[in-house]
Scaffold this motif. Structure first.
Motif, PDB file in Angstrom:
ATOM      1  N   GLY A  44      -7.183  -3.503 -12.403  1.00  0.00           N
ATOM      2  CA  GLY A  44      -7.004  -2.481 -11.377  1.00  0.00           C
ATOM      3  C   GLY A  44      -5.734  -2.701 -10.574  1.00  0.00           C
ATOM      4  O   GLY A  44      -5.008  -1.763 -10.266  1.00  0.00           O
ATOM      5  N   ALA A  45      -5.458  -3.954 -10.248  1.00  0.00           N
ATOM      6  CA  ALA A  45      -4.231  -4.274  -9.519  1.00  0.00           C
ATOM      7  C   ALA A  45      -3.007  -3.973 -10.374  1.00  0.00           C
ATOM      8  O   ALA A  45      -2.003  -3.464  -9.877  1.00  0.00           O
ATOM      9  N   LEU A  46      -3.092  -4.276 -11.667  1.00  0.00           N
ATOM     10  CA  LEU A  46      -2.005  -3.966 -12.582  1.00  0.00           C
ATOM     11  C   LEU A  46      -1.760  -2.462 -12.631  1.00  0.00           C
ATOM     12  O   LEU A  46      -0.627  -1.998 -12.535  1.00  0.00           O
ATOM     13  N   LEU A  47      -2.843  -1.688 -12.767  1.00  0.00           N
ATOM     14  CA  LEU A  47      -2.703  -0.234 -12.820  1.00  0.00           C
ATOM     15  C   LEU A  47      -2.087   0.310 -11.538  1.00  0.00           C
ATOM     16  O   LEU A  47      -1.215   1.179 -11.579  1.00  0.00           O
ATOM     17  N   SER A  58       4.663   4.225 -19.478  1.00  0.00           N
ATOM     18  CA  SER A  58       4.501   5.651 -19.750  1.00  0.00           C
ATOM     19  C   SER A  58       3.090   6.086 -19.367  1.00  0.00           C
ATOM     20  O   SER A  58       2.189   5.263 -19.173  1.00  0.00           O
ATOM     21  N   ASN A  59       2.899   7.382 -19.270  1.00  0.00           N
ATOM     22  CA  ASN A  59       1.562   7.916 -18.978  1.00  0.00           C
ATOM     23  C   ASN A  59       0.566   7.524 -20.045  1.00  0.00           C
ATOM     24  O   ASN A  59      -0.608   7.289 -19.768  1.00  0.00           O
ATOM     25  N   GLU A  60       1.012   7.444 -21.302  1.00  0.00           N
ATOM     26  CA  GLU A  60       0.131   7.040 -22.400  1.00  0.00           C
ATOM     27  C   GLU A  60      -0.355   5.601 -22.217  1.00  0.00           C
ATOM     28  O   GLU A  60      -1.529   5.303 -22.398  1.00  0.00           O
ATOM     29  N   VAL A  61       0.537   4.712 -21.823  1.00  0.00           N
ATOM     30  CA  VAL A  61       0.161   3.317 -21.574  1.00  0.00           C
ATOM     31  C   VAL A  61      -0.830   3.255 -20.417  1.00  0.00           C
ATOM     32  O   VAL A  61      -1.846   2.561 -20.488  1.00  0.00           O
ATOM     33  N   LEU A  62      -0.558   3.993 -19.337  1.00  0.00           N
ATOM     34  CA  LEU A  62      -1.475   4.002 -18.187  1.00  0.00           C
ATOM     35  C   LEU A  62      -2.851   4.531 -18.593  1.00  0.00           C
ATOM     36  O   LEU A  62      -3.871   3.983 -18.185  1.00  0.00           O
ATOM     37  N   ARG A  63      -2.875   5.601 -19.410  1.00  0.00           N
ATOM     38  CA  ARG A  63      -4.151   6.172 -19.851  1.00  0.00           C
ATOM     39  C   ARG A  63      -4.943   5.139 -20.654  1.00  0.00           C
ATOM     40  O   ARG A  63      -6.141   4.954 -20.434  1.00  0.00           O
ATOM     41  N   LYS A  64      -4.276   4.437 -21.557  1.00  0.00           N
ATOM     42  CA  LYS A  64      -4.970   3.436 -22.376  1.00  0.00           C
ATOM     43  C   LYS A  64      -5.480   2.274 -21.525  1.00  0.00           C
ATOM     44  O   LYS A  64      -6.584   1.766 -21.748  1.00  0.00           O
ATOM     45  N   LEU A  65      -4.701   1.860 -20.543  1.00  0.00           N
ATOM     46  CA  LEU A  65      -5.153   0.783 -19.656  1.00  0.00           C
ATOM     47  C   LEU A  65      -6.363   1.228 -18.828  1.00  0.00           C
ATOM     48  O   LEU A  65      -7.303   0.455 -18.624  1.00  0.00           O
ATOM     49  N   GLU A  66      -6.333   2.474 -18.355  1.00  0.00           N
ATOM     50  CA  GLU A  66      -7.477   2.987 -17.591  1.00  0.00           C
ATOM     51  C   GLU A  66      -8.726   3.044 -18.460  1.00  0.00           C
ATOM     52  O   GLU A  66      -9.819   2.707 -18.015  1.00  0.00           O
ATOM     53  N   GLU A  67      -8.577   3.470 -19.711  1.00  0.00           N
ATOM     54  CA  GLU A  67      -9.712   3.505 -20.635  1.00  0.00           C
ATOM     55  C   GLU A  67     -10.272   2.098 -20.855  1.00  0.00           C
ATOM     56  O   GLU A  67     -11.490   1.901 -20.880  1.00  0.00           O
ATOM     57  N   ALA A  68      -9.388   1.127 -21.004  1.00  0.00           N
ATOM     58  CA  ALA A  68      -9.833  -0.255 -21.206  1.00  0.00           C
ATOM     59  C   ALA A  68     -10.581  -0.768 -19.984  1.00  0.00           C
ATOM     60  O   ALA A  68     -11.592  -1.468 -20.106  1.00  0.00           O
ATOM     61  N   VAL A  70     -12.317   1.042 -17.816  1.00  0.00           N
ATOM     62  CA  VAL A  70     -13.633   1.694 -17.797  1.00  0.00           C
ATOM     63  C   VAL A  70     -14.549   1.023 -18.811  1.00  0.00           C
ATOM     64  O   VAL A  70     -15.708   0.722 -18.512  1.00  0.00           O
ATOM     65  N   TRP A  71     -14.027   0.757 -20.025  1.00  0.00           N
ATOM     66  CA  TRP A  71     -14.842   0.106 -21.049  1.00  0.00           C
ATOM     67  C   TRP A  71     -15.317  -1.265 -20.558  1.00  0.00           C
ATOM     68  O   TRP A  71     -16.483  -1.610 -20.724  1.00  0.00           O
ATOM     69  N   ASP A  72     -14.426  -2.045 -19.946  1.00  0.00           N
ATOM     70  CA  ASP A  72     -14.809  -3.364 -19.431  1.00  0.00           C
ATOM     71  C   ASP A  72     -15.900  -3.253 -18.378  1.00  0.00           C
ATOM     72  O   ASP A  72     -16.818  -4.073 -18.337  1.00  0.00           O
ATOM     73  N   ALA A  73     -15.808  -2.244 -17.523  1.00  0.00           N
ATOM     74  CA  ALA A  73     -16.811  -2.075 -16.472  1.00  0.00           C
ATOM     75  C   ALA A  73     -18.163  -1.709 -17.062  1.00  0.00           C
ATOM     76  O   ALA A  73     -19.212  -2.111 -16.551  1.00  0.00           O
ATOM     77  N   GLU A  74     -18.150  -0.964 -18.152  1.00  0.00           N
ATOM     78  CA  GLU A  74     -19.407  -0.536 -18.789  1.00  0.00           C
ATOM     79  C   GLU A  74     -19.976  -1.589 -19.733  1.00  0.00           C
ATOM     80  O   GLU A  74     -21.128  -1.509 -20.130  1.00  0.00           O
ATOM     81  N   HIS A  75     -19.187  -2.577 -20.099  1.00  0.00           N
ATOM     82  CA  HIS A  75     -19.621  -3.619 -21.040  1.00  0.00           C
ATOM     83  C   HIS A  75     -19.334  -5.007 -20.472  1.00  0.00           C
ATOM     84  O   HIS A  75     -18.457  -5.719 -20.969  1.00  0.00           O
ATOM     85  N   PRO A  76     -20.057  -5.393 -19.430  1.00  0.00           N
ATOM     86  CA  PRO A  76     -19.806  -6.718 -18.845  1.00  0.00           C
ATOM     87  C   PRO A  76     -20.146  -7.813 -19.851  1.00  0.00           C
ATOM     88  O   PRO A  76     -20.994  -7.626 -20.719  1.00  0.00           O
ATOM     89  N   PRO A  77     -19.482  -8.967 -19.743  1.00  0.00           N
ATOM     90  CA  PRO A  77     -19.779 -10.064 -20.673  1.00  0.00           C
ATOM     91  C   PRO A  77     -21.203 -10.555 -20.479  1.00  0.00           C
ATOM     92  O   PRO A  77     -21.745 -10.520 -19.379  1.00  0.00           O
TER      93      PRO A  77
END
Length: 88
Positions: A44-47, A58-68, A70-77
Motif C-alpha cells: 500500500g505504501a508502495l502504491l 504506468s497505469n498498467e503497472v499500478l493496476r497489476k500492483l493493486e490487483e496483487a 487485493v489478492w493478498d488481502a483475500e488470501h492471508p498466509p
C-alpha cells in the motif's frame, strides 16, 4: 572510532541541544537515544508513492500492483498451529 562531520541549520541545532539530558551529554548520545519514526514498507505504501510520482510507473503497472494487493488481502498466509500438525 571513526567520525563524520555534518552541517545542520540553527533550528535543528537548537532541537538537538534542547534534547540533551544534561549539558555534558554529547550530541552523538542524543542521536543514539532518539526514537526515529519508521515508515511501513507495505505494498500500500508502495502504491501511494507510485501514485504521487506518476513518472515512476504506468497505469498498467499500478493496476497489476493493486490487483496483487487485493489478492493478498483475500488470501492471508496460513498460520502454523499446534493442532494442525499431522502426527506420524
Amino acid at each position: 572510532m571513526a567520525t563524520k562531520t555534518i552541517s545542520i541549520d540553527m533550528e535543528a541545532y537548537e532541537r538537538l541541544r534542547s534534547a540533551r539530558l544534561s549539558e555534558k551529554e554529547s550530541f552523538p548520545k542524543v542521536i543514539h537515544r532518539a526514537m526515529w519514526e519508521s515508515k511501513k514498507k507495505t505494498c500500500g505504501a508502495l502504491l501511494s508513492g507510485l501514485r504521487e510520482d506518476s513518472r515512476s510507473a504506468s497505469n498498467e503497472v499500478l493496476r497489476k500492483l493493486e490487483e496483487a494487493q487485493v489478492w493478498d488481502a483475500e488470501h492471508p498466509p496460513q498460520s502454523f498451529q499446534e493442532d494442525d500438525r499431522e502426527t506420524p
